[in-house]
Design an enzyme around this catalytic site. Sequence first.
Site, PDB file in Angstrom:
ATOM      1  N   ASP A  67      11.323  -5.117   8.105  1.00 53.22           N
ATOM      2  CA  ASP A  67      11.169  -3.917   8.924  1.00 53.22           C
ATOM      3  C   ASP A  67      10.814  -4.272  10.371  1.00 53.22           C
ATOM      4  OD1 ASP A  67       8.649  -4.843   8.246  1.00 53.22           O
ATOM      5  OD2 ASP A  67       8.052  -3.068   7.130  1.00 53.22           O
ATOM      6  N   GLU A 143       7.492   4.916   3.456  1.00 53.83           N
ATOM      7  CA  GLU A 143       6.271   5.675   3.223  1.00 53.83           C
ATOM      8  C   GLU A 143       6.469   6.622   2.029  1.00 53.83           C
ATOM      9  OE1 GLU A 143       3.675   4.786   4.679  1.00 53.83           O
ATOM     10  OE2 GLU A 143       3.709   4.921   6.867  1.00 53.83           O
TER      11      GLU A 143
END
Length: 264
Positions: A67, A143
Amino acid sequence: MEIIIKNDYDEICSEASQIIFQEWQKKNNIVLGLATGRTPLGVYAKLIDSFKKGELDFSETRAFSLDEYIGLKKDHPQSFAYFMNKNLYHQINIKKENIHGLQGLPEDIDEHCRQYETLIKSVGGIDVQILGIGSNGHIGFNEPSSSLASRTRAKTLTEETIESNRQFFKGEEGIPCYCLTMGIGTILEAKTILLLAFGENKAEAVVNSVEGPVTATVPASALQLHPDVKIILDEDAASLLTRKDYYRWVYSNKKGVERYAKKL
Ligand code: GLP
């Protein structure tokens, strides 16, 4: 899932680096998926050490970062590109052209993410993916509520994640609240996944991921769907697991079952 409970962080890192070493012995041009954060740092230190001792050679290795923050330049000290260069790539003999990462400032985000997926596929996929876990159960920057089939894309960080990152952005005006991350679907395509966690503050995320239902509310629970995942924990991170004795029993009898399986 294989749940491996170790005495401390150093043992977690030894176990993970040993697995990477064994996979590298089988395939020198191994493709690694690598995470940032405090958790994998000790593993990277052990890989560097093995490289310096001449046991490991990264000249054919490819690496993909998991990421990146949107809005940070590659040389920003908090960018994940900077983190990986500093803590691993600059200390081993991986070739520059074999280092792949998501860009913090891509011209076209969607196209950039599509290209990243294509690149991963073009090298035959990720062999070993290293993961940490957020205290809310996130993996990469997926998330809670991320689709379990998600691919590499832009995401908005939760307030909780932004808050826990604040310490790293001291004295800076803007803390990133957007990121690019491999999706959960992308991560699940890695051949082997190692999720590492240490410390009490990860215990709840760990028990929810390992012994709870598979749910987008706990992104790491998606790993239950993967055929070769190892969850490597210290006692604190494992403290809320209800089947600890069973996991220990399985691990300590592993050699026996492996011998038996080979005879069949
Ligand atoms: C960030 C990263 C994750 C990492 C998590 C936990 O959100 N994007 O990849 O696993 O933090 O970080 P730490 O290992 O520092 O606890």
